[in-house]
Every structure is written in C-alpha cells, then in structure tokens.
Design an enzyme around this catalytic site. Structure first.
Site, PDB file in Angstrom:
ATOM      1  N   HIS A 168      11.738   9.279  13.161  1.00 45.54           N
ATOM      2  CA  HIS A 168      10.614   8.352  12.945  1.00 45.54           C
ATOM      3  C   HIS A 168       9.288   9.116  12.825  1.00 45.54           C
ATOM      4  CE1 HIS A 168       9.744   3.830  13.497  1.00 45.54           C
ATOM      5  NE2 HIS A 168       8.764   4.372  12.804  1.00 45.54           N
TER       6      HIS A 168
ATOM      7  N   THR B 243      11.813   4.688   5.085  1.00 45.19           N
ATOM      8  CA  THR B 243      10.733   5.048   6.011  1.00 45.19           C
ATOM      9  C   THR B 243      10.042   3.784   6.521  1.00 45.19           C
ATOM     10  OG1 THR B 243       9.160   5.297   4.176  1.00 45.19           O
ATOM     11  CG2 THR B 243      10.294   7.288   4.927  1.00 45.19           C
ATOM     12  N   SER B 244      10.699   2.624   6.394  1.00 49.63           N
ATOM     13  CA  SER B 244      10.067   1.366   6.813  1.00 49.63           C
ATOM     14  C   SER B 244      10.461   1.041   8.255  1.00 49.63           C
ATOM     15  CB  SER B 244      10.424   0.230   5.855  1.00 49.63           C
ATOM     16  OG  SER B 244      11.828   0.015   5.794  1.00 49.63           O
ATOM     17  N   ARG B 245      11.501   0.255   8.441  1.00 52.05           N
ATOM     18  CA  ARG B 245      12.042  -0.042   9.768  1.00 52.05           C
ATOM     19  C   ARG B 245      13.560   0.013   9.675  1.00 52.05           C
ATOM     20  NH1 ARG B 245       7.658   0.912  11.483  1.00 52.05           N
ATOM     21  NH2 ARG B 245       6.341  -0.383  12.850  1.00 52.05           N
TER      22      ARG B 245
ATOM     23  N   GLU C 283      17.003   2.340  17.420  1.00 48.07           N
ATOM     24  CA  GLU C 283      16.392   3.593  17.874  1.00 48.07           C
ATOM     25  C   GLU C 283      16.318   3.660  19.397  1.00 48.07           C
ATOM     26  OE1 GLU C 283      12.604   4.160  15.953  1.00 48.07           O
ATOM     27  OE2 GLU C 283      13.479   3.945  13.956  1.00 48.07           O
TER      28      GLU C 283
ATOM     29  N   ARG D 284       0.817  -1.213   0.000  1.00 52.00           N
ATOM     30  CA  ARG D 284       0.000   0.000   0.000  1.00 52.00           C
ATOM     31  C   ARG D 284       0.852   1.265   0.000  1.00 52.00           C
ATOM     32  NH1 ARG D 284      -2.620  -3.356   3.679  1.00 52.00           N
ATOM     33  NH2 ARG D 284      -1.398  -2.362   5.316  1.00 52.00           N
ATOM     34  N   ILE D 285       1.899   1.298   0.850  1.00 48.72           N
ATOM     35  CA  ILE D 285       2.725   2.498   0.926  1.00 48.72           C
ATOM     36  C   ILE D 285       3.579   2.641  -0.328  1.00 48.72           C
ATOM     37  CG2 ILE D 285       4.549   3.662   2.227  1.00 48.72           C
ATOM     38  CD1 ILE D 285       3.429   2.302   4.749  1.00 48.72           C
TER      39      ILE D 285
END
Length: 311
Positions: free
Chosen positions: A270, A222-224, A253, A157-158
């Site tokens: 994030h 922008t995922s993980r 993080e 979707r992204i």
C-alpha cells in the site's frame, strides 16, 4: 479559552504537527503498531477532533463513545473507513485529503505496470540470489509497455493523471477514448483501477470481468483491495486467463492471498501515495481542515458540508 482536544493516530509530519499544536491540545499516537480498538476508544472519548488513517474505522459504535467529537479528518483521499452518514447524523464533520496525492499515485501505478510487464522483481531476485551467469538473448523477456492500450477504470483525478503519462509529454490532450467496461476489458493490454470503494465497486472485478480480459493483459490496482475479488484473481492467474498483476492494495490488508505470491505478480504494501512530499502534504491538509473548523470556518475538504450551518 481552552484549546480543542485532538487525538492524532500517527505522529504525522512536522508542518502538520506544528500547525495542530499551535491551536489545539494534541495527543499523538507514537507507537509503531496501530492502536487497538480499546486504546483507540479510550483516547478518543474526551476529544473534539480526530485525525486518523485508513487503518482506523470510524462508525456509529466509535461515535457513541466520543460525544464531544466535532470533526474526523481522514488522512487519505478515500474514506471507506469512515461511516459518513453516521457522522452526519451526529453532526460530526468529515474531511479527506483530495488533490495532493494524484500525481504520486499515478506514478506508482505506472511503476507497477512497468515492473510486472518487464519482470523486474523476478530479475532482481535472480541477480540477488547469485544465479546470473551472464547475458542471454531470451533471458527474462517480458512485455513492452510502449505502444500498448491502457484501460483506465475510474477517470477521476488519479485516472486522468495516469492518462497524461500514457499520452506522453509532447501530447497536448489526453486522447482518452470512452469504452463501456466490457469493451475496455476486451481491448486493453493493461487495466488499471482508480475507483473509490463503495457498494457499487466492492468486488467490481469478479471472475466474469477478469475472464473478459485478454490473456496477454495485466491488472493493476492502486485503489482499494476489495474492488477486486482476490480468489477470482488467483483463479484467473492460475488458469492463465490474464498475464499478471501489479497490486498495491489487498482485500483483507495486511493479509495477502497466498495464491498471489507468484512470479508474474508484483506486490507492494500500500505505497501508492508514499513519497515524503505527498504524505507531508496529506498530513498538512488534514491539519488545515481541523484548524479551520475550530477557527469558525468551513473546512476546505468537507465530505458532509450539511453538518455546518451557514447564515
């Protein structure tokens, strides 16, 4: 009938908070710092439901201390912080918040892409420091984004939302062409990552993959964070194997590898889904999942539907 007890690890947004309070006995964590492990376990031990963020890890050790727990509602589309098989084994439903953050995260991927390509952060810092003495022909010249090839790793979707922005408003189709990963890395001017974190994608972008990228290409994530081997990324940047990076997520993080604090890297804390509209929708979806379960319905966003028996 007594209301179900719920621990919510963040105050959330008003619509979600009001919905939960209308049918549940709610305990909200309101301190600015995240709850410690002992605090988390202590608050959860008598609860039937948990609304958590990606900062809370829910595994078998947590589940053992909360024998009454029936549902974990994760306020995120990714759920690498929740051990879904362990929850399933104990009959605990797990839900996430898909769909509501796609466009916002895609916007932010493009924001990182534009910022790193056009050296926006460098230029901003230069002006703020009072160093700008006037216009110059070759000052802070960056790279065009227009007309370039965007390689999208993860076409869910992204990823599709990113592709729609690449196609432009007048296009009726995405015009996305499939490439195997090695071909994509060799061709793309921007490589943007939109995959979930799991056993197959952890450190997916290691030294060999980074070195397959064009020396003029930029990596956007922008995922993980753990999808990228940060030490390998630092080496690729230092050796100029790639041109730069735009990073919203990090391997450990909130620690950021010192080697990433470079002029050609844009760093964000994030923020991919961080608009008030989207975060409010995410919180409401999580609340709706909780309420559905305690009203005897199947939560709409279940990751392990097998734990709820149907007649």
């Amino acid at each position: 009938m007594s209301k179900a007890k719920v621990f919510i690890t963040h105050p959330l947004y008003p619509d979600a908070r009001n919905l939960l309070q209308s049918c549940c006995d709610c305990e909200f964590w309101s301190k600015p710092e995240r709850p410690s492990r002992d605090e988390f376990l202590g608050r959860l031990k008598d609860k039937e439901a948990l609304v958590c963020l990606l900062t809370e890890r829910v595994a078998d050790d947590v589940l053992r201390t909360a024998p009454k727990l029936r549902i974990v509602a994760n306020v995120a589309v990714g759920y690498d912080n929740v051990d879904v098989p362990a929850c399933t084994k104990r009959g605990v439903a797990v839900t996430n918040t898909p769909g509501v953050l796609d466009e916002t995260t895609a916007d932010f991927a493009w924001a990182l892409m534009m910022a790193v390509a056009r050296r926006l952060v460098e230029a901003d810092q230069y002006v703020r420091a009072g160093n700008w003495k006037g216009w110059d022909f070759d000052q802070f010249c960056g790279t065009d984004v227009w007309g370039k090839t965007v390689g999208i790793v993860g076409f869910g979707r992204i990823g599709r939302a990113v592709a729609r922005r690449a196609a432009g408003d007048i296009e009726k189709e995405l015009h996305a062409e499939y490439r195997d990963l090695n071909a994509l890395l060799a061709e793309a001017d921007f490589v943007t990552l939109h995959v979930p974190l799991n056993g197959d994608t952890r450190q997916m972008f290691d030294a060999p993959k980074l070195f397959r990228m064009k020396p003029t290409a930029f990596l956007i994530n922008t995922s993980r964070g753990p999808v990228v081997d940060e030490a390998a990324l630092v080496h690729a940047l230092e050796s100029r194997k790639i041109a730069g990076a735009g990073l919203d997520v990090f391997e450990q993080e909130p620690f950021v590898h010192p080697g990433l604090k470079r002029p050609n890297v844009v760093l964000a804390p994030h923020l991919g889904s961080a608009s008030n509209e989207t975060r409010g929708k995410m919180a409401l979806v999580a609340a709706q999942n909780i309420v559905a379960l305690f009203q005897g319905q199947r939560p709409p966003n279940m990751l392990n539907p097998e734990v709820i028996k149907t007649s």
